[in-house]
Design a protein around this motif. Structure first.
Motif, mmCIF file in Angstrom:
data_model
loop_
_atom_site.group_PDB
_atom_site.id
_atom_site.type_symbol
_atom_site.label_atom_id
_atom_site.label_comp_id
_atom_site.label_asym_id
_atom_site.label_seq_id
_atom_site.Cartn_x
_atom_site.Cartn_y
_atom_site.Cartn_z
ATOM 1 N N ASP A 186 -5.320 31.442 -15.959
ATOM 2 C CA ASP A 186 -3.908 31.348 -16.286
ATOM 3 C C ASP A 186 -3.272 32.708 -16.210
ATOM 4 O O ASP A 186 -3.897 33.717 -16.471
ATOM 5 C CB ASP A 186 -3.704 30.784 -17.702
ATOM 6 N N LYS A 187 -1.977 32.746 -15.906
ATOM 7 C CA LYS A 187 -1.197 33.975 -15.896
ATOM 8 C C LYS A 187 0.023 33.772 -16.766
ATOM 9 O O LYS A 187 0.606 32.689 -16.770
ATOM 10 C CB LYS A 187 -0.776 34.341 -14.469
ATOM 11 N N PRO A 188 0.450 34.808 -17.563
ATOM 12 C CA PRO A 188 1.611 34.640 -18.432
ATOM 13 C C PRO A 188 2.820 34.191 -17.642
ATOM 14 O O PRO A 188 3.021 34.538 -16.481
ATOM 15 C CB PRO A 188 1.813 36.046 -19.022
ATOM 16 N N ARG A 202 0.120 25.911 -13.414
ATOM 17 C CA ARG A 202 -0.625 25.350 -12.299
ATOM 18 C C ARG A 202 -1.963 24.812 -12.774
ATOM 19 O O ARG A 202 -2.581 25.319 -13.697
ATOM 20 C CB ARG A 202 -0.825 26.406 -11.225
ATOM 21 N N THR A 203 -2.436 23.769 -12.100
ATOM 22 C CA THR A 203 -3.691 23.125 -12.495
ATOM 23 C C THR A 203 -4.829 23.417 -11.525
ATOM 24 O O THR A 203 -5.982 23.138 -11.834
ATOM 25 C CB THR A 203 -3.492 21.603 -12.581
ATOM 26 N N VAL A 204 -4.522 24.000 -10.341
ATOM 27 C CA VAL A 204 -5.557 24.285 -9.343
ATOM 28 C C VAL A 204 -5.348 25.721 -8.850
ATOM 29 O O VAL A 204 -4.213 26.134 -8.566
ATOM 30 C CB VAL A 204 -5.502 23.306 -8.154
ATOM 31 N N PHE A 205 -6.462 26.476 -8.745
ATOM 32 C CA PHE A 205 -6.439 27.820 -8.181
ATOM 33 C C PHE A 205 -7.392 27.866 -6.993
ATOM 34 O O PHE A 205 -8.341 27.069 -6.900
ATOM 35 C CB PHE A 205 -6.874 28.855 -9.229
ATOM 36 N N LEU A 238 -14.026 30.592 0.028
ATOM 37 C CA LEU A 238 -12.849 29.979 -0.587
ATOM 38 C C LEU A 238 -13.313 28.900 -1.546
ATOM 39 O O LEU A 238 -14.067 27.987 -1.158
ATOM 40 C CB LEU A 238 -11.928 29.383 0.484
ATOM 41 N N ASP A 239 -12.895 29.008 -2.817
ATOM 42 C CA ASP A 239 -13.294 28.054 -3.844
ATOM 43 C C ASP A 239 -12.078 27.245 -4.303
ATOM 44 O O ASP A 239 -10.920 27.649 -4.116
ATOM 45 C CB ASP A 239 -13.904 28.789 -5.040
ATOM 46 N N PHE A 240 -12.378 26.119 -4.947
ATOM 47 C CA PHE A 240 -11.344 25.232 -5.493
ATOM 48 C C PHE A 240 -11.586 25.118 -6.994
ATOM 49 O O PHE A 240 -12.508 24.425 -7.428
ATOM 50 C CB PHE A 240 -11.406 23.853 -4.815
ATOM 51 N N HIS A 241 -10.748 25.820 -7.774
ATOM 52 C CA HIS A 241 -10.934 25.866 -9.222
ATOM 53 C C HIS A 241 -9.929 24.928 -9.871
ATOM 54 O O HIS A 241 -8.719 25.184 -9.876
ATOM 55 C CB HIS A 241 -10.745 27.280 -9.751
ATOM 56 N N ILE A 242 -10.425 23.838 -10.415
ATOM 57 C CA ILE A 242 -9.571 22.854 -11.095
ATOM 58 C C ILE A 242 -9.561 23.194 -12.576
ATOM 59 O O ILE A 242 -10.616 23.352 -13.206
ATOM 60 C CB ILE A 242 -10.091 21.426 -10.863
ATOM 61 N N LYS A 243 -8.358 23.348 -13.140
ATOM 62 C CA LYS A 243 -8.229 23.797 -14.521
ATOM 63 C C LYS A 243 -8.869 22.828 -15.503
ATOM 64 O O LYS A 243 -9.439 23.238 -16.517
ATOM 65 C CB LYS A 243 -6.750 23.986 -14.841
ATOM 66 N N ALA A 244 -8.777 21.552 -15.222
ATOM 67 C CA ALA A 244 -9.337 20.563 -16.155
ATOM 68 C C ALA A 244 -10.859 20.558 -16.120
ATOM 69 O O ALA A 244 -11.500 20.155 -17.097
ATOM 70 C CB ALA A 244 -8.792 19.171 -15.823
ATOM 71 N N GLY A 344 -18.434 41.514 -3.944
ATOM 72 C CA GLY A 344 -17.211 41.050 -3.274
ATOM 73 C C GLY A 344 -15.968 41.358 -4.082
ATOM 74 O O GLY A 344 -16.019 41.639 -5.292
ATOM 75 N N ILE A 345 -14.849 41.295 -3.409
ATOM 76 C CA ILE A 345 -13.542 41.484 -4.022
ATOM 77 C C ILE A 345 -12.626 40.387 -3.510
ATOM 78 O O ILE A 345 -12.707 39.975 -2.342
ATOM 79 C CB ILE A 345 -12.971 42.876 -3.692
ATOM 80 N N GLY A 346 -11.766 39.861 -4.406
ATOM 81 C CA GLY A 346 -10.940 38.747 -3.999
ATOM 82 C C GLY A 346 -9.694 38.591 -4.842
ATOM 83 O O GLY A 346 -9.343 39.449 -5.657
ATOM 84 N N TYR A 347 -9.031 37.446 -4.627
ATOM 85 C CA TYR A 347 -7.766 37.175 -5.297
ATOM 86 C C TYR A 347 -7.658 35.682 -5.526
ATOM 87 O O TYR A 347 -8.109 34.858 -4.713
ATOM 88 C CB TYR A 347 -6.605 37.668 -4.435
ATOM 89 N N ARG A 348 -7.074 35.310 -6.668
ATOM 90 C CA ARG A 348 -6.868 33.889 -6.999
ATOM 91 C C ARG A 348 -5.457 33.477 -6.595
ATOM 92 O O ARG A 348 -4.484 33.946 -7.213
ATOM 93 C CB ARG A 348 -7.080 33.636 -8.487
ATOM 94 N N PHE A 349 -5.356 32.650 -5.622
ATOM 95 C CA PHE A 349 -4.042 32.146 -5.179
ATOM 96 C C PHE A 349 -3.649 30.914 -5.999
ATOM 97 O O PHE A 349 -4.496 30.195 -6.502
ATOM 98 C CB PHE A 349 -4.073 31.803 -3.703
#
Length: 349
Positions: A186-188, A202-205, A238-244, A344-349
């Motif tokens: 989560d981001k503020p 958002r529910t998916v990253f 590339l990963d699929f992070h579901i918040k639930a 590795g280095i990355g970013y959460r879209f």
């Protein structure tokens, strides 16, 4: 002196300087001295090295004392001494002190930086300039400079200055508590009204990571071969992070060897997280993208750390940056097993 033929004659004579010395002193010391009307640089006591022989006049001057003159005879090659006692001159000094409202105060009194008593104070002092300081028990202070005349009276009333009370210090501002670091993605919420949906809602990253790995191949017991260095590889995951379902993250990656034969692999898999901790176990399948394709498996244990800079001007980009460290074990066959380190280095879209 008679000089005889064939004999050595010796004559000894004492040479006498054409000047004399003069030592000048006084009681009390520190007087200014004039020699024949010319001022001497040093104060008493002092010694003059080059003085013409003859009679000289020495004059003494000291604040609060009477002037004195002495005569002295200086002989060539000798030291002459001259001294005198200076008579003090007194005047009466009366010191009082009061507040601006004319109320009298009994203060401690310093005269010429020496504590002499309390006000009101009356005493005979040397007829010269004096520095007066008073300090009130309530905290006020005052100072004056006065010149006392010989056989005269000097009255001084020192005004007490009381500094205004200091204002109380401002109450300390309580800084807002920093949010506890969270490894959820989560981001503020943004303060901008132009965004219809903030990142926190958002529910998916989609974490995208660029990594590099290197390690060693385990020795083959069947062929008695030694361990060898595994080839350096680079990959994009590339990963699929579901918040639930934060503990299960599916994804896939494409990896390529940076050394010959530059073969590539396709790696679909799943990362299993330990609750909301940033540590995980990864299981994935490896499909070699080459003319002679083969399938293998990889098991890894690692952690992904967030770049969280706690300051007032945080960068929106690095708020969702990640740094990955993982130990992985690719298995292609029973005789081809490796242990590698992945960074590795990355970013959460």
């Amino acid at each position: 002196m008679v000089i005889k033929d064939g004999k050595t004659s010796t004559y000894h004579a004492d040479l006498v300087a054409n000047w004399g010395q003069l030592r000048i002193s006084s009681n009390p010391p520190g007087a200014t001295v004039f020699l024949d009307g010319a001022i001497v640089e040093d104060k008493t006591p002092c010694v003059l090295d080059r003085v013409k022989p003859g009679v000289h006049v020495v004059k003494y001057f000291l604040d609060g004392h009477g002037e004195r003159s002495e005569k002295v005879n200086v002989r060539r090659g000798q030291r002459a001494l001259v001294s005198t006692k200076l008579q003090p001159k007194y005047g009466l000094l009366v010191v009082t002190c009061s507040y601006p409202g004319e109320s009298v105060c009994e203060c401690n009194l310093w005269l010429d930086y020496k504590l002499v008593g309390q006000t009101p104070w009356l005493h005979d002092v040397l007829a010269t300039s004096h520095r007066i300081e008073v300090r009130c028990p309530n905290g006020g202070t005052g100072s004056e400079t006065v010149t006392v005349a010989h056989n005269g009276r000097s009255d001084v009333n020192v005004s007490i200055y009381v500094p205004p009370p200091k204002p109380p210090p401002p109450a300390p501002r309580m800084a807002a508590p920093e949010p506890t670091p969270s490894y959820s993605y989560d981001k503020p919420k943004s303060s901008s009204t132009s965004r219809t949906r903030s990142r926190a809602e958002r529910t998916v990253f989609f974490p995208l990571t660029l990594s590099i790995s290197e390690g060693i191949l385990l020795p083959d017991k069947a062929t008695s071969s030694d361990s060898q260095r595994a080839k350096v590889q680079m990959g994009l995951d590339l990963d699929f992070h579901i918040k639930a379902i934060y503990w299960l993250v599916p994804g896939f990656g494409f990896w390529v060897m940076l050394e010959p034969p530059h073969e590539g692999t396709f790696r679909p898999g799943i990362q299993w997280y330990f609750g909301r901790l940033p540590m995980y176990i990864r299981t994935a399948m490896m499909v070699k993208l080459a003319s002679s394709s083969s399938v293998g498996f990889v098991v890894g244990y690692g952690a992904d750390l967030s770049f969280m800079f706690r300051n007032n001007r945080r960068s929106r980009f690095w708020d969702n940056g990640i740094l990955v460290f993982e130990f992985q074990t690719p298995v292609w066959s029973k005789t081809k097993v490796a242990i590698e380190l992945r960074i590795g280095i990355g970013y959460r879209f």
